[in-house]
Design a protein around this motif. Structure first.
Motif, PDB file in Angstrom:
ATOM      1  N   CYS A  29       0.818  -1.082   0.024  1.00 46.49           N
ATOM      2  CA  CYS A  29       0.089  -0.181  -0.040  1.00 46.49           C
ATOM      3  C   CYS A  29       1.044   1.259   0.036  1.00 46.49           C
ATOM      4  O   CYS A  29       1.698   1.661   0.825  1.00 46.49           O
ATOM      5  N   ILE A  30       0.843   2.146  -0.836  1.00 49.56           N
ATOM      6  CA  ILE A  30       1.471   3.351  -0.846  1.00 49.56           C
ATOM      7  C   ILE A  30       0.499   4.455  -0.794  1.00 49.56           C
ATOM      8  O   ILE A  30      -0.299   4.637  -1.811  1.00 49.56           O
ATOM      9  N   ALA A  31       0.866   5.433   0.092  1.00 50.23           N
ATOM     10  CA  ALA A  31       0.194   6.374   0.434  1.00 50.23           C
ATOM     11  C   ALA A  31       0.130   7.613  -0.587  1.00 50.23           C
ATOM     12  O   ALA A  31       1.298   7.734  -1.084  1.00 50.23           O
ATOM     13  N   GLU A  32      -0.813   8.536  -0.767  1.00 54.48           N
ATOM     14  CA  GLU A  32      -0.587   9.846  -1.321  1.00 54.48           C
ATOM     15  C   GLU A  32       0.396  10.500  -1.203  1.00 54.48           C
ATOM     16  O   GLU A  32       0.756  10.679   0.132  1.00 54.48           O
ATOM     17  N   ASN A  33       1.466  11.017  -1.876  1.00 57.85           N
ATOM     18  CA  ASN A  33       2.386  11.824  -1.766  1.00 57.85           C
ATOM     19  C   ASN A  33       3.554  11.107  -1.068  1.00 57.85           C
ATOM     20  O   ASN A  33       4.526  11.730  -0.780  1.00 57.85           O
ATOM     21  N   GLU A  34       3.630   9.764  -1.160  1.00 57.95           N
ATOM     22  CA  GLU A  34       4.800   8.839  -0.516  1.00 57.95           C
ATOM     23  C   GLU A  34       5.870   9.181  -1.492  1.00 57.95           C
ATOM     24  O   GLU A  34       5.800   8.707  -2.714  1.00 57.95           O
ATOM     25  N   LEU A  35       7.002   8.802  -0.925  1.00 59.81           N
ATOM     26  CA  LEU A  35       8.016   8.489  -1.848  1.00 59.81           C
ATOM     27  C   LEU A  35       8.745   7.090  -1.186  1.00 59.81           C
ATOM     28  O   LEU A  35       9.119   6.993  -0.224  1.00 59.81           O
ATOM     29  N   THR A 186       4.707  14.634  -6.034  1.00 62.13           N
ATOM     30  CA  THR A 186       3.826  13.392  -6.666  1.00 62.13           C
ATOM     31  C   THR A 186       4.493  12.163  -5.896  1.00 62.13           C
ATOM     32  O   THR A 186       5.436  12.235  -5.528  1.00 62.13           O
ATOM     33  N   THR A 187       3.413  11.397  -5.809  1.00 60.44           N
ATOM     34  CA  THR A 187       3.600   9.973  -5.335  1.00 60.44           C
ATOM     35  C   THR A 187       4.608   9.243  -6.148  1.00 60.44           C
ATOM     36  O   THR A 187       4.617   9.223  -7.316  1.00 60.44           O
ATOM     37  N   ILE A 188       5.788   8.575  -5.514  1.00 62.58           N
ATOM     38  CA  ILE A 188       6.803   7.989  -6.223  1.00 62.58           C
ATOM     39  C   ILE A 188       6.957   6.640  -5.868  1.00 62.58           C
ATOM     40  O   ILE A 188       6.904   6.477  -4.714  1.00 62.58           O
ATOM     41  N   VAL A 199      17.734   4.553   1.398  1.00 61.70           N
ATOM     42  CA  VAL A 199      17.415   5.549   2.604  1.00 61.70           C
ATOM     43  C   VAL A 199      17.497   6.838   2.478  1.00 61.70           C
ATOM     44  O   VAL A 199      16.480   7.506   3.113  1.00 61.70           O
ATOM     45  N   LEU A 200      18.272   7.340   1.762  1.00 64.50           N
ATOM     46  CA  LEU A 200      18.403   8.652   1.379  1.00 64.50           C
ATOM     47  C   LEU A 200      17.076   9.240   0.983  1.00 64.50           C
ATOM     48  O   LEU A 200      16.421  10.521   1.374  1.00 64.50           O
ATOM     49  N   LEU A 201      16.516   8.497   0.187  1.00 67.07           N
ATOM     50  CA  LEU A 201      15.224   8.965  -0.654  1.00 67.07           C
ATOM     51  C   LEU A 201      14.021   8.854  -0.046  1.00 67.07           C
ATOM     52  O   LEU A 201      13.082   9.470   0.132  1.00 67.07           O
ATOM     53  N   ALA A 202      13.733   7.680   0.825  1.00 66.03           N
ATOM     54  CA  ALA A 202      12.605   7.001   1.067  1.00 66.03           C
ATOM     55  C   ALA A 202      11.761   7.509   2.347  1.00 66.03           C
ATOM     56  O   ALA A 202      12.523   7.766   3.394  1.00 66.03           O
ATOM     57  N   ASP A 203      10.486   7.755   2.164  1.00 68.41           N
ATOM     58  CA  ASP A 203       9.704   7.881   3.313  1.00 68.41           C
ATOM     59  C   ASP A 203       9.789   6.419   4.041  1.00 68.41           C
ATOM     60  O   ASP A 203       9.735   6.218   5.163  1.00 68.41           O
ATOM     61  N   ILE A 219      10.178  -0.537   6.149  1.00 65.98           N
ATOM     62  CA  ILE A 219      10.979   0.091   7.127  1.00 65.98           C
ATOM     63  C   ILE A 219      10.843   1.642   6.841  1.00 65.98           C
ATOM     64  O   ILE A 219      10.971   2.152   5.887  1.00 65.98           O
ATOM     65  N   GLN A 220      10.168   2.233   7.919  1.00 69.38           N
ATOM     66  CA  GLN A 220      10.021   3.770   8.021  1.00 69.38           C
ATOM     67  C   GLN A 220      11.492   4.412   8.162  1.00 69.38           C
ATOM     68  O   GLN A 220      12.195   3.866   8.797  1.00 69.38           O
TER      69      GLN A 220
END
Lengths: 259, 260
Positions: A29-35, A186-188, A199-203, A219-220
């Motif tokens: 599940c990927i949330a709106e605006n999530e990277l 944008t959701t990516i 790790v550098l990029l992700a939510d 992993i958050q």
């Protein structure tokens, strides 16, 4: 709100004795605006997964929805940046970025304005008239990002877009992507095998298992934004990186033993 | 290695290879090492060219031959490009056409010359037919190879930008195939010259091949050489023309303007 939902997605290549199960029961599940970044050992099917979301390949089982609508085939609502250079070599930077807009039937003046905006956003102002053959690898990928974003997609799908670049350029491109994302939100969905990049990029980093690929865990990443290259030396960074590394190490070792 | 040669060095080397051949020719013929019957001197070949010009056949025959090559080859090009694209993009078309074409392209055109004479007589039409048969089948396969070799991610990128199948075909596949198609055209027009000369050697009332054959009957070696030189020069000119045309048509190509 969930933007992209994958439910029980599976994919097998070939049939009979030669069949290879690439993906098995993928739930995501990927949330709106999530990277969101997916990392996994090579050959785990992460590119297949992205291609399925892009509509370039079909899943054998399961359901994929974006904004609660089923995904059937490729479409302008999901922009894709590929690892290979995919600029149209006969079009200038400007014309490349306008490609999708032209297909949508947007008039020339508006097209030009939108393209200008995104070319500037990726830091290529002044190169509008250049042909792809005059650009470096990093610049080509910047144009590819601008071209995908100009279409105003619901999601941006990136398949190891910086994988072919040298280490320095890759870091610059990662920072560029972060700054673009801060502005556009944008959701990516981003795919990589590079843990630092993830790790550098992700939510959220989604770690995939070896083949047949499954999502092993989410992993958050608690590193505050805005991030840049300095974020990579923070203690949080090291902690998350260590966690992912151990998981992937285990996967690779088991995979090697099975061979 | 070629890439690091300067433009001047490159042309100097090209020029010197031609100069070497000329010098060898001068040396072998004027020294009397080879009989005039087998190797005419540059002077007598020039003289032959002058005589043929006075007889009015030099320009006429050259134009006749050029006309036959161009028309026969263009007919093959017009039919083969769409077919090649079709074969590359449709499995059904591939299944129907490829085996037939693979069979046909191994039939030597030379072996079909007698048949073409029977069907079309000895006029221009027969020359067109020979050139068509010699280049068409190969061109279909070459074009389909070029189209099939277009980077798949380019097509996928277009699809994800919202392009329909037909838009992908027209806006991506066609332009992306152009450099390869230009190469195929350049190569096959060279073959067209070979087939034409073969056809003219067997039966014709005019043309450079006809002239060379007639000269053999009179042991006019100087005229045979003159004919060969003209054919060679026309080939060279065609090649240069295509290289120039490629730069004009696909200036965006990574290879365009390559090594020279």
């Amino acid at each position: 709100m969930n933007k992209l939902v994958l439910n029980g997605v599976g994919k097998t290549f070939g049939t009979g004795g030669k069949a290879v199960e690439a993906l098995s029961d993928i739930n995501l599940c990927i949330a709106e605006n999530e990277l969101a970044v997916i990392v996994g050992p090579s050959g785990c099917g992460k590119s297949t997964l992205l291609n399925i979301v892009a509509g370039l390949e079909q899943a054998d089982s399961g359901v994929i929805t974006m904004n609660n609508r089923n995904i059937e085939g490729p479409g302008a609502d999901r922009g894709v940046v590929f690892q290979s250079y995919t600029l149209f070599p006969w079009l200038t930077v400007q014309q490349n970025v306008e490609f999708g807009l032209k297909i949508k039937g947007i008039n020339a003046k508006e097209r030009q304005e939108i393209a200008r905006h995104y070319i500037n956003l990726v830091g290529l102002g002044g190169f509008e008239g250049a042909l792809p053959k005059a650009l470096s690898g990093g610049m080509k990928q910047r144009v590819a990002i601008a071209r995908a974003l100009a279409n105003k997609p619901e999601m941006l799908l990136m398949d190891e877009p910086f994988g072919a670049l040298d280490a320095q350029t890759r870091l610059i491109m990662q920072e560029l992507l972060l700054s673009v994302w801060e502005k556009e939100r944008t959701t990516i969905l981003f795919i990589t095998h590079d843990i630092d990049e993830a790790v550098l990029l992700a939510d959220n980093v989604y770690v995939m298992s070896r083949r047949p690929g499954r999502i092993r865990c989410r992993i958050q990443v608690p590193i505050p934004r805005p991030r840049d290259h300095r974020s990579t030396v923070s203690p949080e960074f090291s902690a998350v990186k260590k966690e992912i590394m151990e998981m992937l190490w285990e996967e690779s070792r088991t995979a090697a033993n099975e061979r | 290695m070629v890439r690091i040669l300067g433009r001047n060095i490159y042309s100097t080397l090209t020029l010197s290879s031609f100069t070497f051949i000329l010098l060898m020719w001068f040396a072998l013929s004027y020294s009397g090492a080879v009989k005039e019957l087998f190797l005419p001197s540059p002077g007598s070949v020039l003289q032959a060219l002058g005589e043929m010009h006075e007889e009015g056949i030099l320009v006429d025959y050259t134009l006749d031959s050029t006309y036959r090559v161009v028309v026969g080859w263009i007919m093959a090009v017009i039919v083969s490009i769409p077919l090649g694209m079709l074969v590359a993009t449709s499995k059904k078309a591939e299944a129907i056409l490829t085996p037939v074409i693979e069979f046909a392209r191994y039939l030597p055109v030379v072996a079909m010359v007698p048949l073409t004479l029977l069907y079309f007589g000895i006029g221009d039409l027969q020359k067109f037919a020979v050139i068509f048969l010699g280049t068409f089948f190969q061109l279909v396969l070459m074009v389909s190879d070029v189209v099939a070799g277009v980077q798949r991610d380019l097509l996928r990128a277009a699809a994800t930008l919202g392009a329909s199948r037909w838009q992908i075909y027209r806006l991506v596949l066609m332009p992306a195939s152009l450099p390869g198609i230009m190469d195929s055209l350049r190569i096959t027009i060279g073959w067209a010259w070979t087939y034409l000369v073969v056809a003219e050697l067997v039966a014709a009332n005019s043309g450079l091949g006809h002239m060379i054959l007639k000269s053999q009957r009179f042991l006019a070696t100087d005229r045979m050489f003159a004919g060969l030189i003209i054919i060679g020069l026309l080939g060279l000119a065609t090649d240069l023309f295509f290289k120039w045309l490629t730069r004009v048509v696909v200036p965006w190509n990574e290879k365009a303007g390559g090594k020279a």
